[in-house]
Design a protein around this motif. Sequence first.
Motif, short mmCIF file in Angstrom:
data_model
loop_
_atom_site.label_atom_id
_atom_site.label_comp_id
_atom_site.label_asym_id
_atom_site.label_seq_id
_atom_site.Cartn_x
_atom_site.Cartn_y
_atom_site.Cartn_z
N ILE A 387 122.69 10.33 14.00
CA ILE A 387 122.84 9.47 12.82
C ILE A 387 124.27 8.96 12.77
O ILE A 387 125.23 9.74 12.72
CB ILE A 387 122.49 10.23 11.54
N GLU A 388 124.42 7.66 12.82
CA GLU A 388 125.76 7.06 12.77
C GLU A 388 126.26 6.91 11.33
O GLU A 388 127.47 6.93 11.08
CB GLU A 388 125.73 5.67 13.44
N GLY A 389 125.34 6.77 10.40
CA GLY A 389 125.76 6.61 9.01
C GLY A 389 124.57 6.51 8.08
O GLY A 389 123.47 6.11 8.49
N LYS A 407 119.67 3.81 3.36
CA LYS A 407 119.46 3.20 4.69
C LYS A 407 120.12 4.08 5.74
O LYS A 407 121.23 4.57 5.55
CB LYS A 407 120.05 1.79 4.72
N ILE A 408 119.39 4.27 6.88
CA ILE A 408 119.89 5.11 7.96
C ILE A 408 120.27 4.23 9.14
O ILE A 408 119.50 3.35 9.55
CB ILE A 408 118.83 6.13 8.42
N ASN A 409 121.44 4.46 9.69
CA ASN A 409 121.85 3.86 10.97
C ASN A 409 121.93 4.98 12.00
O ASN A 409 122.68 5.95 11.81
CB ASN A 409 123.21 3.17 10.85
N ALA A 410 121.10 4.92 13.06
CA ALA A 410 121.04 5.98 14.05
C ALA A 410 121.02 5.37 15.46
O ALA A 410 120.75 4.19 15.66
CB ALA A 410 119.81 6.84 13.83
N SER A 411 121.34 6.21 16.43
CA SER A 411 121.36 5.78 17.83
C SER A 411 120.77 6.87 18.70
O SER A 411 120.60 8.01 18.27
CB SER A 411 122.79 5.46 18.27
N TYR A 418 111.92 7.30 11.40
CA TYR A 418 112.76 7.68 10.25
C TYR A 418 111.88 8.30 9.15
O TYR A 418 110.81 7.77 8.83
CB TYR A 418 113.49 6.47 9.69
N ASN A 438 113.71 2.24 8.39
CA ASN A 438 114.91 3.07 8.17
C ASN A 438 115.47 2.90 6.75
O ASN A 438 116.62 3.22 6.50
CB ASN A 438 115.99 2.75 9.19
#
Length: 667
Positions: A387-389, A407-411, A418, A438
């Motif tokens: 998870i980036e943020g 909201k999820i920012n992932a890589s 999600y 997400n």
Amino acid sequence: MNELTINCSLKSPQAKKSKVVINVDNNLEQKLIYKYMIGCNGIWDTLKDFTGDEKVEWIPKEDGKYILMVQAKKVGGNKSFDYISKMDYIIGRAEEKLISRIYIDKDKLELGDKLNITVETTKFPIIFRYWIRIEDEWEMIKDYSADNMLSWVVKSEGKGEILVECKNIDSKNDFDDFQSVKFQVLPLKDIVITDFRCLTSDLVKDSELIFKVDSEHDNDRTILYKFFKINSNGETECVQDYSTKRIVSYMEKKSGEYKLLCLAKDIYSMNKFDDRAVLNFKVKKYDKIYIKNFTTDVNYPQLCGIKVTLKAEAIGGRELLYRYVIEGNCSEDSGYITCNNYVWESKQPGKYKLILMVKDRSFQGNYEAIEYLNYIVDERSREPVKIEGVILNRNNPILKHEDISMKINASGGMDLRYGFLIRKDGAELKKIKYSNNNFMEFTPSQKGKYELEARVKDKYSDREYDCHSIISIDVLDYIPAVIDYILYPTKEYFLVGDEIVISSVAQNTRNIVIKYVLSINGHKVEETDFVTQKIYAFVPKYSGTYKVEIFAKNIKSTGEFDCKREVCVEVNEALPVTNTRITCDNLKFVCNMPVTFTSHNEGGKDVLYEFYIMENGDWNLVQGYSKKNYYTFIPFNKGEYKVLVLCKSQQNKVSYEDYNILSFRTE
């Protein structure tokens, strides 16, 4: 009920050496014996000891104000007496009628009221003397004077009597006429402390502790409260002397068990106190430490060499320290550090135990709270899910019925999914299954503590999640008032007459009300209600320390206040004395010729001056402090001289505020 009554053969007043027979009326239908006593000015004489006679003869030898008392007891009884009766009797007859009437403004009073007496006479001029009967003794409250009016504060409950004696100015008698008037002082309603509580939720040392007392009493009475703090050793300290303030606050510097004693009394009460209450409380060093969350930014299993961030969320304590211990094939120990996260880079595959220890810096033990996590590091080659943020549309705290979006920012991974989990007060409230979306929206309908957990995993992963992140939020019925800034003039020196304007900068301004309390030199002089105005202005009328306490609360708040700030301003009578200089009336200094030195300065109020002269190397005081700002000096010898002037404002208690020195040489 006492049915024993006494009467006299002659009505009061009578002349001295009159034969007065004191009679007892026994309506009790009991066989009694009687003791007859005569009191005057607090001195009692026994006229006849216990006897069966129901009358006795008394011949008074001196004028005075007497109290006749009869004690009666049952024959064979064990008590000192069973019944008692008293009556007033005055010896000394008036030769002429000087007093026509005595007026009192009211005949029923309460403790602390003023009894106002006016004497109306038949002639003028005459002089007056005033007596009051307190219990069984007459006490003079004002000696002979021309005043026919008297104001007296009643200090004891029950029946009272005022006696006025008067006489002609040239009279040699003790009095020429007298008259008395009776009144009654009604008992006050008992003061009862009904509630004594602490308004501070967490009692922690070095923080403000606030206590409040409530009492039941007559609404028109003034009640004073005194507070004592008592520690576990029995040592006592007065926190607030008698005052009308029902709320007391102080800063406790040591942890431990304490008692707070409150004494309450009517302002006019003769008692040391009318009621009291004790509150037991314990002051902690700090709030107990709890670990709310201990997580990693990526879930296991992970590859060797991957950096894993251990995240700690703890509450309580004053200055928290964190220790991260990695137990496994390649162990690590961070030791206690101040950072609430730790980056661990695994070097060998295997099963690991991640340990978080938390304690306050002042704690001498190993830890105060501990939490564990299991973690697996393997050698499989794949891009880890991370998870980036996590982004929220609102800041904490949040009002109920407001929409929250997450909201999820992932890589990483092949195909990410999600999911979301919502908890309220530790219990699962809602679970949103894994999907491509997400983004999540949620509207809390009740206040409480919520946790929003964002979960991410690869589509092909068998685990519950590959990584997750938890965000804690508080949902409230209203946003408590918070004063961000207090703005007031940035002057170094405030003077009497300057307008001082204080502005409160607060969040959620429209829903906040503020109360202002102004104190001067520790004495409260003004207190507003809770108002919507965020600006408070006052003009100081005299010097001193002005303190403005600012209490803010949301209009929906049920507490005393949500936030408190204060501003202290030192107000001076005048600007300090500055720029002092000395001038003289001569340009040339000659022996035996007078020269006048004059002091000039700026600032100050009612400035005083003191002059010193240095002659032959010695300083001498030649003119003490006065408003005279000049001094005339005659040098008698050649040589070097110096003039020193000290200046200060008259009301200033310091030795001086400013000075200047002038050197000169005579020829």
